[in-house]
Design a protein around this motif. Structure first.
Motif, PDB file in Angstrom:
ATOM      1  N   ARG A 234       0.851  -1.109   0.196  1.00  0.00           N
ATOM      2  CA  ARG A 234      -0.194   0.254  -0.046  1.00  0.00           C
ATOM      3  C   ARG A 234       0.657   1.529  -0.227  1.00  0.00           C
ATOM      4  O   ARG A 234       0.198   2.347  -0.761  1.00  0.00           O
ATOM      5  N   PRO A 235       1.874   1.173   1.054  1.00  0.00           N
ATOM      6  CA  PRO A 235       2.601   2.473   1.062  1.00  0.00           C
ATOM      7  C   PRO A 235       2.810   3.476  -0.474  1.00  0.00           C
ATOM      8  O   PRO A 235       3.547   1.950  -0.775  1.00  0.00           O
ATOM      9  N   SER A 236       3.315   3.981  -0.571  1.00  0.00           N
ATOM     10  CA  SER A 236       4.157   5.245  -1.330  1.00  0.00           C
ATOM     11  C   SER A 236       5.839   4.638  -1.095  1.00  0.00           C
ATOM     12  O   SER A 236       6.520   4.591  -2.559  1.00  0.00           O
TER      13      SER A 236
ATOM     14  N   ALA B 205      13.428   1.717   5.928  1.00  0.00           N
ATOM     15  CA  ALA B 205      13.818   0.831   6.627  1.00  0.00           C
ATOM     16  C   ALA B 205      15.433   1.624   7.436  1.00  0.00           C
ATOM     17  O   ALA B 205      15.546   1.872   6.937  1.00  0.00           O
ATOM     18  N   ASN B 206      14.769   0.862   9.173  1.00  0.00           N
ATOM     19  CA  ASN B 206      15.485   1.686  10.022  1.00  0.00           C
ATOM     20  C   ASN B 206      17.461   1.000  10.135  1.00  0.00           C
ATOM     21  O   ASN B 206      18.282   1.993  10.645  1.00  0.00           O
ATOM     22  N   SER B 207      17.393  -0.434   9.069  1.00  0.00           N
ATOM     23  CA  SER B 207      18.706  -0.540   8.902  1.00  0.00           C
ATOM     24  C   SER B 207      17.956  -1.591   7.883  1.00  0.00           C
ATOM     25  O   SER B 207      18.084  -1.817   7.021  1.00  0.00           O
TER      26      SER B 207
ATOM     27  N   VAL C 155      12.177  -6.402   5.063  1.00  0.00           N
ATOM     28  CA  VAL C 155      10.593  -5.721   3.901  1.00  0.00           C
ATOM     29  C   VAL C 155      10.669  -5.854   2.839  1.00  0.00           C
ATOM     30  O   VAL C 155      10.175  -6.664   1.809  1.00  0.00           O
ATOM     31  N   ASP C 156      12.050  -5.942   2.298  1.00  0.00           N
ATOM     32  CA  ASP C 156      11.897  -7.293   0.586  1.00  0.00           C
ATOM     33  C   ASP C 156      11.729  -8.089   0.425  1.00  0.00           C
ATOM     34  O   ASP C 156      10.843  -8.740  -0.215  1.00  0.00           O
TER      35      ASP C 156
ATOM     36  N   ARG D 254       9.255   3.933  -3.393  1.00  0.00           N
ATOM     37  CA  ARG D 254      10.090   3.479  -3.124  1.00  0.00           C
ATOM     38  C   ARG D 254      10.946   3.153  -1.553  1.00  0.00           C
ATOM     39  O   ARG D 254      10.116   3.031  -0.614  1.00  0.00           O
ATOM     40  N   ARG D 255      11.836   2.037  -1.428  1.00  0.00           N
ATOM     41  CA  ARG D 255      12.084   1.537  -0.304  1.00  0.00           C
ATOM     42  C   ARG D 255      13.657   1.697  -0.239  1.00  0.00           C
ATOM     43  O   ARG D 255      14.158   1.703  -0.928  1.00  0.00           O
TER      44      ARG D 255
END
Length: 521
Positions: A244-246, A250-252, A259-260, A305-306
């Motif tokens: 859902r998010p555009s 990720a914090n690390s 997440v990937d 974007r990630r």
């Protein structure tokens, strides 16, 4: 036969259109109510309605908790206020026991972050108990995920923002935002820790006991298989929520890799179950309606974007501390939550004293300081259980608990401690570890997650700290630091500080934060 199938199909079709009609009526009413709420907020803040400012919302039910996640939130809010003074920062929080002024004062005292009350509004949520661990003693992750969706519904029922950012890890709220705003609100996320990860599935499959896998479950073949199916179902829906998010920050490296992996995770069995069960109809209508209300959803997903954005760490103030004349203090800085594994710290310290009896006596005995925040009654009960464990291990006289310390008090301990202790398994990042290093405190951390891959890493081929995995290896590492020669110790403290200041300064976070969501409002 044709007529027999046509009747239920027609009923299903009409029911679907009725649901869409009711949804449209409700969301239109919600939008009108939100427009009125926005005008009231602008009037309260003294902002002319003619300026038509954008509302940037942060979903953070525990904004007053005082932990590392809250430092991320308030640094982001402060940076947004400076860079976008024409925007209103809206915080959805369940901290109904505090006022706006009290929260702002707490942020200043705990983090030394100044907020502008003139462009900051709090939307207080009354249903936060729905995301509490205690509310869901069984099927906790599923219960909290569903509870977060109800909490998001409560949030958007008060006011709908232009940009919604989940800064605490409630990914299932993205569905609610998309459904209630029909795509008019952009969605973003700062992920501290995946709700469920491939590591968690692997532990259940291997029947390995731990924080997320109770011993009785790990010891049973039947329960382990049942939990595996439960986790697979959650993983499947978690991956759908993350679409859902555009943008996702990720914090690390550890978190981004997970997440990937989750977004690329394929589970043909779950896909089949959702294709040949009643869930199929829900999936069809959800997908069809998404395309009716969000026609560019596929384009948005393709442009998603990630990025990795390290959390902000106040390295400048800590980097001023002297590296000399450190006391024989082992310091732990972590909220008293179960995943931080404070019992492991007590056992490692007890092992150290057992291996090195001179550390328990003499003119300068070694002391363990456990400094952390306690959010609620459960956290305070956890502190009591730790104190009971300390008595059982016979180390009470060598440890001290400091609950909800102020920022100056924390800095005072960082300025004199020798060792920074962190025992959390798969710590997603570890702001506390960065703070140790910036302050010149040599870190001893669990050999996993962010501390292993991002933070306590070699600089110019030389160590900046130590990793361990059990009581004995933690005890050995702490003894290694306490028995170092002065020159070796000084050199390691300097390397750790240099790396922390260069890589994890607050400015790096602000740069990454701005770049991640630029152009989405």
């Amino acid at each position: 036969m044709t007529v027999t199938w046509a009747i239920p199909f027609l009923y299903f079709l009409l029911s679907g259109f009725l649901c869409i009609f009711i949804h449209n009526v409700y969301t239109n009413k919600l939008a009108r109510r939100s427009a009125q709420a926005r005008q009231a907020i602008l009037k309260e803040l003294g902002i002319p309605s003619t300026s038509n400012p954008k509302f940037i919302a942060f979903f953070h039910p525990y904004c007053n908790a005082g932990g590392g996640g809250e430092r991320v939130l308030w640094t982001a809010v402060a940076a947004t206020q400076r860079a976008h003074p024409n925007c209103v920062s809206l915080v959805y929080t369940g901290d109904t026991d505090a006022t706006k002024q009290q929260i702002i004062a707490q942020v200043r005292a705990r983090f030394s972050i100044s907020l502008d009350p003139g462009s900051l509004h709090f939307a207080f949520l009354k249903k936060r108990h729905l995301v509490e661990d205690a509310t869901w003693p069984r099927f906790t992750l599923l219960g909290q995920s569903l509870g977060s969706m109800i909490l998001a519904w409560e949030a958007l029922s008060q006011v709908i923002p232009d940009l919604y950012i989940d800064s605490m890890g409630y990914a299932f709220t993205f569905h609610v935002v998309a459904w209630l705003t029909k795509g008019s609100t952009q969605i973003g996320a700062y992920v501290h820790y995946p709700t469920i990860s491939t590591d968690m599935l692997a532990r259940v499959k291997a029947r390995k006991a731990g924080h997320t896998n109770r011993g009785d479950v790990a010891g049973s073949v039947v329960l382990s298989r049942g939990k595996m199916w439960y986790y697979r179902l959650l993983m499947y829906h978690y991956s759908l929520a993350l679409y859902r998010p555009s943008f996702i920050m990720a914090n690390s490296s550890w978190t981004k890799n997970h997440v990937d992996a989750i977004l690329s995770h394929s589970d043909p069995v779950m896909s089949a179950l959702h294709s040949f069960t009643p869930l199929f109809f829900l999936r069809v209508f959800a997908s069809a309606y998404s395309r009716l209300t969000e026609p560019n959803i596929d384009d948005q997903r393709s442009k998603k974007r990630r990025v990795r954005v390290y959390p902000p760490c106040d390295t400048h103030e800590m980097a001023k501390f002297s590296l000399n004349a450190r006391e024989r203090v082992i310091l732990s800085i972590a909220q008293f939550r179960p995943e931080k594994d404070h019992p492991a710290q007590l056992r490692a310290f007890a092992q150290l004293l057992a291996d090195q009896p001179t550390y328990a006596s003499g003119s300068s005995p070694v002391k363990l300081i456990l400094l952390g925040g306690a959010r609620n009654a459960e956290d305070h009960a956890r502190v009591q259980s730790l104190q009971d464990l300390a008595k059982e291990l016979k180390i009470t006289h060598h440890i001290e608990f400091i609950i909800n310390a102020s920022y100056p008090d924390m800095l005072s301990w960082l300025a004199k401690a020798s060792i920074g202790l962190s025992t959390m398994v798969d710590e997603h990042f570890g702001i506390n570890v960065v703070e140790f290093m910036a302050a010149g405190v040599i870190p001893v951390t669990h050999a996993s997650g962010g501390p292993l891959h991002d933070i306590v890493v070699p600089l110019d081929g030389e160590a900046t700290g130590f990793h361990a995995h059990d009581s004995q290896s933690f005890a050995d590492a702490m003894h290694r630091v306490l028995s170092m020669g002065k020159s070796e110790e000084q050199a390691m403290r300097e390397r750790a500080r240099r790396w922390a200041v260069d890589a994890f300064a607050e400015e790096r976070f602000i740069e990454g934060w701005e770049a991640a969501w630029k152009g989405y409002i």
